[in-house]
Design an enzyme around this catalytic site. Structure first.
Site, mmCIF file in Angstrom:
data_model
loop_
_atom_site.group_PDB
_atom_site.id
_atom_site.type_symbol
_atom_site.label_atom_id
_atom_site.label_comp_id
_atom_site.label_asym_id
_atom_site.label_seq_id
_atom_site.Cartn_x
_atom_site.Cartn_y
_atom_site.Cartn_z
ATOM 1 N N LEU A 1 -51.211 -9.233 -30.032
ATOM 2 C CA LEU A 1 -51.374 -9.873 -28.812
ATOM 3 C C LEU A 1 -50.168 -10.600 -28.945
ATOM 4 O O LEU A 1 -49.522 -11.077 -30.597
ATOM 5 C CB LEU A 1 -53.031 -10.878 -29.804
ATOM 6 C CG LEU A 1 -54.049 -10.370 -29.381
ATOM 7 C CD1 LEU A 1 -54.598 -11.539 -30.376
ATOM 8 C CD2 LEU A 1 -54.601 -10.403 -28.245
ATOM 9 N N ASP A 2 -49.828 -11.771 -28.452
ATOM 10 C CA ASP A 2 -48.385 -12.734 -28.690
ATOM 11 C C ASP A 2 -48.842 -13.794 -29.568
ATOM 12 O O ASP A 2 -49.615 -13.690 -30.327
ATOM 13 C CB ASP A 2 -48.288 -13.376 -27.059
ATOM 14 C CG ASP A 2 -47.939 -12.688 -26.143
ATOM 15 O OD1 ASP A 2 -47.289 -11.469 -26.366
ATOM 16 O OD2 ASP A 2 -48.184 -13.215 -24.775
ATOM 17 N N MET A 3 -47.594 -14.020 -30.645
ATOM 18 C CA MET A 3 -47.319 -14.496 -32.182
ATOM 19 C C MET A 3 -48.194 -15.887 -31.290
ATOM 20 O O MET A 3 -49.125 -16.622 -31.827
ATOM 21 C CB MET A 3 -46.292 -15.003 -32.294
ATOM 22 C CG MET A 3 -46.346 -15.768 -33.310
ATOM 23 S SD MET A 3 -44.347 -15.869 -33.925
ATOM 24 C CE MET A 3 -43.385 -17.131 -32.888
ATOM 25 N N ARG B 1 -50.062 -14.869 -18.597
ATOM 26 C CA ARG B 1 -48.321 -16.068 -18.617
ATOM 27 C C ARG B 1 -47.409 -15.848 -17.320
ATOM 28 O O ARG B 1 -47.887 -17.196 -16.801
ATOM 29 C CB ARG B 1 -47.826 -16.365 -19.984
ATOM 30 C CG ARG B 1 -48.802 -15.550 -21.590
ATOM 31 C CD ARG B 1 -47.647 -15.694 -22.145
ATOM 32 N NE ARG B 1 -47.056 -16.514 -22.618
ATOM 33 C CZ ARG B 1 -46.428 -16.748 -23.924
ATOM 34 N NH1 ARG B 1 -46.790 -15.609 -24.851
ATOM 35 N NH2 ARG B 1 -45.218 -17.643 -24.170
#
Length: 229
Positions: A72-74, A175
């Site tokens: 997962l993205d930070m 996003r």
């Protein structure tokens, strides 16, 4: 440390991971581990000093055989699956690769989405001069598909709460696709109007549901974790 993969690229920002208050374990058995990753924590070590603290390193201290399967993205919180041992890492990786894993996210986006349901099919590619940002590119981009379903609309705040399903798994797909619709995710540090986004404490994107067949029993499991916003 077992399970340490190639370092991820993160922009030149100060990395301040949330305090380690113990793992938020959603499910565990002898083959896999499902955790609720907090926002602001890297999934794997990042490049540069001070970026070794990440979910896999924290998990490995308690589960020495934990290995990364996906990321997962930070800035994104929510469900993340870890394998226990190399054989399970291969099996789980194949499930993701062959699209036998279904994922759902909850997001807050700017603006009021007109349609209750829809999809975004726009090809994505890395925006190399502005890494790690991604962008839509019809000439060289990889096919990417996101389905969405409106959960609620807040007319006073001008925001929509939406469920997102990434059919493909491109970097930053949700996003960029929401940005392309004209509805960037609230609090996004990379996309959208920076002056507006800076007013929010985090990216309002959470991996809320994950469904997959167990790599040993083949019984389908659905894991859920409510969004903290």
């Amino acid at each position: 440390m077992r399970g340490r993969s190639a370092p991820s690229f993160t922009p030149d920002v100060i990395y301040c991971p949330p305090p380690d208050q113990g793992l938020d374990v959603v499910f565990v058995d002898e083959t896999l581990l499902v955790l609720n990753k907090p926002a602001g924590l890297l999934s794997v070590p990042g490049r540069g000093e001070g970026r070794d603290d990440c979910l896999i390193s924290r998990a490995a201290r308690q589960y020495g055989d934990a290995l990364i399967v996906h990321r997962l993205d930070m800035a994104t919180s929510g469900l993340l699956v870890l394998a226990r041992g190399e054989a399970m890492q291969r099996a789980l990786s194949m499930l993701f690769q062959d699209r036998h894993v279904s994922k759902r996210y909850v997001a807050l986006v700017h603006g009021l989405l007109a349609d209750d349901v829809g999809e975004v099919a726009l090809p994505l590619i890395t925006d190399w001069p502005n890494r790690p940002k991604q962008m839509v590119c019809h000439e060289r981009g990889k096919p990417s598909l996101t389905r969405y379903r409106v959960l609620s609309r807040d007319t006073a705040l001008g925001q929509t709460r939406v469920e997102l399903e990434p059919v493909t798994g491109r970097s930053h797909q949700l996003r960029v696709h929401m940005l392309a619709l004209g509805h960037p995710i609230v609090g996004d540090p990379l996309y959208g109007d920076q002056a507006v986004q800076a007013a929010w404490p985090r990216l309002m994107l959470h991996a809320s549901q994950l469904t997959l067949p167990h790599p040993v029993t083949q019984v389908v499991h659905r894991f859920e974790c409510a969004a903290p916003f």
